[in-house]
Write a protein that holds these residues in place. Structure first.
Motif, short mmCIF file in Angstrom:
data_model
loop_
_atom_site.label_atom_id
_atom_site.label_comp_id
_atom_site.label_asym_id
_atom_site.label_seq_id
_atom_site.Cartn_x
_atom_site.Cartn_y
_atom_site.Cartn_z
N TYR A 51 -11.38 37.17 -14.95
CA TYR A 51 -12.27 36.35 -14.14
C TYR A 51 -13.51 37.11 -13.72
N PRO A 117 -7.40 30.69 -5.72
CA PRO A 117 -7.11 30.79 -7.14
C PRO A 117 -8.38 31.12 -7.91
N LYS A 119 -10.21 31.25 -11.61
CA LYS A 119 -10.05 30.63 -12.92
C LYS A 119 -11.13 31.17 -13.84
N PRO A 211 -5.07 28.77 -12.87
CA PRO A 211 -5.71 29.90 -12.18
C PRO A 211 -4.71 30.84 -11.55
N THR A 213 -3.25 33.32 -8.69
CA THR A 213 -3.27 33.51 -7.24
C THR A 213 -2.38 34.71 -6.93
#
Lengths: 286, 393, 310
Positions: A51, A117, A119, A211, A213
């Motif tokens: 990310y 989260p 993504k 995503p 976490t």
């Protein structure tokens, strides 16, 4: 019928990804008799790296994804060298250490990356129509293809290269292998790193879809463990079969029985296997 | 040994330090989620508290002393919430606690409030039981599930002629409560509806959305609070359920958080959500003052209506202490019952009749807002509307 | 008595004095902290019984506490069963589950036990979370207290008495013949089994007792907080218990007691700055496991021995 096919497809895709994740664990268990409880955390760290490399630093995802995997590989190597190696022979302490490590990494992820989260960008968007029956996300299909590629590479690595041969030798008889000149410490380190890298690979593949976490890591670790036990500790074939079975069961179960109990199917399988057939489908009976 | 000495010194200096600062201020307690899936609400609370303290202390504080706030984290879960409230009551010994934005946490906290007899003003926990239990120490200056559904969500659905309703609710007290009230209303209207349950921290709704697709609703009432809502909205779009069916965020704030557009992308267009704040809707001078001071302090427009909710209850608490001229709990409850205070959303007067959720309850007016071109447009009620409802294809 | 035992005895006496009169000096807040610490003393000591003394790392300890809490709590709420009886029933059920789980897994060795207990723990947590019609899941279940009139001091003494009882049981177990078998099994399983010790039976027994204790601790904890949530049977709680035993000193008697108090009190202070205490404890526990496997007690004992020698 269309719905059933969609759930099945979902199950297959998730199953292959489960397999990659599980191979990372199985490899390490097979050689080192060590369970890496921090598996899920390595997975999410890869997702976070992917990310940030893509969005914060602006690298292309084609570059960000492999780079993240390499970072996680290095993390694994360091973990082995400084934390696991000193505990050789003592199963208990390696369990404690990797468990504590997983908690540390989980909390660190929370502190470093924040609670939301993350993504990474998808490479392919849109959805493909399957025989006009249902739509399936393209990114998921892409993930499926990459996962198969990774699986094939791993199999090639294990069956054909010297590394793979060393791994198989050590898992059968460590003493003999080292007498034959295999540097088992180096192989251990590389295997652990490879295990971490596989966790990372699964992470970067899935993160654009689901995503990452900080708290998602436990579910990932636990899924991997279930697959490993189901397939048989140390068996790569078992990981693939186990991963597929689990993926399909979870998706069908969630769809037709109850969405709330999606994760419980895995655990029930775990307990059933451990009670009735502890060596799993393809494992060695010790 | 040296380590032990170090620790002891640290501990002692801490105790001394915290004692020294205790005298010159009056502290009230705030409970809210500073961590967890609704941590953005914690941030919103911080902002609202800051503005409230500015306003109150500029006017001389409370009983001539400076007002301070101790903000304990609930993590959005009831066990931490109960522990947070207990800390405020026993460690900080605050005369009054305000806040909360989770019903399950609030339901746990009111028991602790009752045990220690500490007045508690809730701002954004909507479950009926919180005031329906008629605890003398508990007040609510905020929305209540039955009120929100009966006066806003249900009439909105009816007025705009929706034909098939889908209710998606999380397994939290708020979710269960508001869904039940909605079902009750839909039955009264004779509108067909279907209810689906989801896990509170779920991130994958494909299975539920696929089921929904088969039901063909034209409005989906999403009772999911937290970043889960973002995933729901994004995935609904991916699966093709929306924008044919409009989605209404039954809580509101998740649609207002910074991360919303990042997570949902273009799926956010035409999404509806509950709110009690809009830049063009100023019901009182306090509302306007809040808006301007917020802009001045933070350099942007306020977006999350919970900043105002916490601001309101802090004001109510300070007002009660001032009028009671005391910080004892009995005096505060009496003063609170006589509250007649202007806040951002109207004039606060708590209900006094026992027997229903209206006891110690005051509900501010709410709005149904729709995202149109990434701008907030009020679409209900008609008197406050700033634009028309847009449908999806 | 050698010097170490002599010193231990003299620390013990004023310590007992202190614990008995403590509640009269402490504020409600600190009394609460003490009660929670005592809960962790019960948990850490009973976990240490199997982990520290017989080398089996179980991850189901918090789950057994959850069993105790939920069985007792739900019996109280749904059938009006008084807390003391509910807790006894919860303890028995936890013990039975421990027996079953132990019987199934212990014959299979360390890794399998850890994985099974992990799986069991998560299954339990998921069931409790999802059967929210009965358990109210994450919304939390309000349950009646142990005492009719709420009094922190009463809870303090209740927890103190039960903790003392647990510690006495553990102490007798370790010092008994069975305890010698525990340590024989821990030190060298092959040698132990060849000298006729039924290692499997020994371990199963320890596991059962340990699970029952966790169940009782959980039941008491639930009726004290008067609120039970799936946080009790969670891996987060499991980690805290493990960290307390590891940092305090696995395999020592006082270690878990020390770990419980130190970590619980420290976490109250650290929480003022934020939720960093878990990370901090993790790092310390990791350091201990890697460099000082005997925990704080191990380090202290080394110091004492060194000083004696010089």
């Amino acid at each position: 019928m269309a719905e059933f096919l969609m759930y099945l497809t979902n199950g297959l895709v998730m199953g292959v990804i489960n397999a990659i994740s599980a191979i990372g664990v199985s490899l390490v268990v097979g050689i080192m008799r060590v369970i890496n409880f921090a598996h899920g955390e390595l997975y999410i760290f890869a997702g976070y790296f992917s990310y940030h490399l893509s969005l914060t630093l602006g690298l292309s995802p084609i570059l960000a994804m492999p780079l993240s995997v390499i970072f996680v590989f290095l993390m694994g190597v360091l973990m082995e060298r400084f934390l696991i190696r000193p505990t050789y022979g003592d199963e208990m302490y390696s369990l404690i250490i990797t468990f504590v490590l997983s908690i540390i990494l989980q909390n660190s992820a929370l502190l470093i990356f924040g609670p939301y989260p993350n993504k990474p960008p998808t490479l392919i968007s849109g959805a493909t129509s399957f025989f006009g029956l249902f739509h399936y996300g393209n990114q998921r299909l892409f993930s499926f293809i990459i996962s198969i590629a990774i699986l094939l590479s791993v199999f090639y690595l294990i069956k054909r290269t010297w590394f793979g041969k060393s791994v198989r030798a050590i898992s059968q008889d460590r003493e003999m292998a080292s007498l034959m000149g295999i540097d088992h410490l180096k192989v251990n380190m590389l295997s652990f790193g490879l295990g971490a890298a596989l966790a990372g690979a699964a992470g970067v593949i899935i993160a654009p879809i689901f995503p990452v976490t900080p708290t998602g890591s436990s579910a990932i670790s636990l899924t991997a463990f279930v697959v490993v036990v189901l397939g048989g500790m140390g068996s790569l074939k078992g990981c693939v079969v186990g991963g597929l079975i689990l993926g399909i069961l979870e998706n069908l179960g969630a769809a037709y029985i109850s969405t709330m109990y999606r994760h419980i199917f895995g655990f029930i399988i775990l307990i059933l296997v451990l009670v009735f057939r502890p060596w799993g489908l393809f494992g060695q009976r010790t | 040994m040296r380590r032990v000495v170090f620790l002891v010194v640290l501990v002692v200096s801490f105790i001394i330090g915290s004692l020294a600062f205790a005298q010159e201020t009056i502290k009230i307690g705030v409970v809210g989620p500073r961590t967890g899936p609704a941590a953005a609400t914690g941030k919103a609370f911080e902002e609202g508290i800051a503005i409230a303290l500015d306003h109150i202390n500029a006017k001389g504080g409370v009983l001539g002393k400076k007002l301070e706030v101790v903000f304990e984290d609930t993590g959005g879960v009831p066990e931490k919430a109960a522990s947070a409230f207990e800390k405020l009551a026993t460690r900080d010994r605050v005369p009054i606690v305000v806040g909360e934005s989770h019903s399950s946490s609030a339901l746990a906290e009111i028991e602790v409030a009752n045990r220690y007899k500490v007045p508690f003003i809730i701002c954004e926990a909507w479950h009926d039981d919180i005031t329906k239990k008629n605890y003398r120490w508990v007040f609510r200056a905020g929305p209540v599930n039955s009120g929100v559904v009966d006066f806003y969500i249900a009439p909105f659905v009816k007025e705009h002629g929706f034909k098939k309703v889908a209710i998606v609710r999380e397994n939290s007290d708020w979710g269960v409560g508001i869904a039940e009230r909605t079902e009750f209303n839909m039955k009264n209207f004779g509108l067909p509806f279907v209810t689906l349950k989801v896990e509170r921290e779920s991130k994958d709704f494909y299975t539920e959305l696929t089921k929904l697709k088969g039901e063909n609703p034209d409005i989906i009432l999403a009772y999911i609070y937290g970043t889960g809502l973002h995933f729901f909205v994004a995935q609904a779009h991916e699966v093709g359920v929306s924008p044919k069916a409009l989605i209404l965020d039954g809580a509101g704030p998740p649609s207002l958080w910074d991360s919303f557009w990042k997570n949902v992308g273009k799926a956010g267009e035409l999404e509806l959500f509950m709110s009690s704040m809009h830049e063009k809707v100023h019901l009182t001078p306090t509302s306007r003052k809040f808006w301007e001071d917020y802009k001045k302090k933070f350099g942007k427009d306020p977006s999350d209506y919970k900043t105002r909710s916490i601001y309101n209850v802090v004001l109510i608490a300070a007002d009660a202490i001032n009028r009671a001229r005391s910080t004892t709990n009995e005096a505060l409850v009496e003063a609170l019952e006589k509250t007649n205070l202007e806040v951002t959303t109207g004039i606060v007067k708590f209900g006094l009749k026992l027997g229903s959720y209206e006891y110690h309850q005051w509900m501010p007016p709410m709005l149904v807002v729709q995202w149109q071109d990434q701008k907030q447009v009020v679409v209900f009620p008609k008197e406050a509307a700033t634009g028309g409802l847009k449908r999806g294809r | 008595m050698d010097k170490v035992e002599f010193m231990r005895f003299w620390i013990f006496i004023p310590f007992i004095f202190l614990t008995l009169f403590l509640p009269f000096f402490l504020s409600q807040y600190w009394l609460h902290v003490m009660i929670i610490s005592l809960f962790y003393v019960m948990m850490a000591s009973s976990w240490n019984l199997i982990a520290g003394y017989t080398g089996q790392i179980s991850f189901a300890h918090a789950a057994f506490a959850g069993v105790g809490a939920y069985v007792s709590g739900m019996l109280a709420v749904n059938m009006g069963i008084p807390a003391w009886l509910g807790i006894l029933i919860g303890t028995s059920i936890a013990g039975l589950l421990g027996l079953g789980l132990g019987y199934l897994c212990i014959r299979m060795g360390g890794i399998y036990l850890s994985l099974t207990t992990l799986g069991f723990s998560e299954i339990l947590r998921i069931i409790i979370t999802n059967e929210d019609r009965w358990t109210r899941g994450t919304m939390g279940l309000q349950i009646p207290g142990f005492f009719i009139e709420y009094s922190k001091m009463s809870y303090y003494f209740l927890f103190l008495i039960v903790s003392a009882f647990f510690l006495w049981v553990i102490y007798r177990l370790i010092r008994s013949e069975m305890g010698l078998s525990f340590r024989a099994v821990l030190n060298d399983e092959l040698a132990a089994s060849s000298s006729g010790i039924d290692t499997i039976r020994v371990r199963i027994l320890a596991f059962t007792i340990s699970s029952a204790m966790a169940g009782m601790a959980g039941g008491l904890y639930g009726h004290y907080l008067m609120l039970i949530t799936p946080d009790i049977p969670s891996l987060g709680q499991m980690f805290l218990v493990l960290a307390m035993a590891v940092i305090g000193g696995m395999g020592s008697f006082i270690g878990p007691i020390l770990g419980a108090f130190v970590l619980e009190i420290l976490s109250e202070y650290i929480r003022i700055y934020g939720e960093y205490h878990v990370l901090l404890f993790g790092l310390v526990a990791l350091g201990m496991a890697r460099f000082a496997p005997g925990g704080i007690m191990g380090l202290l004992e080394k110091r004492w021995r060194l000083r004696e020698m010089s």
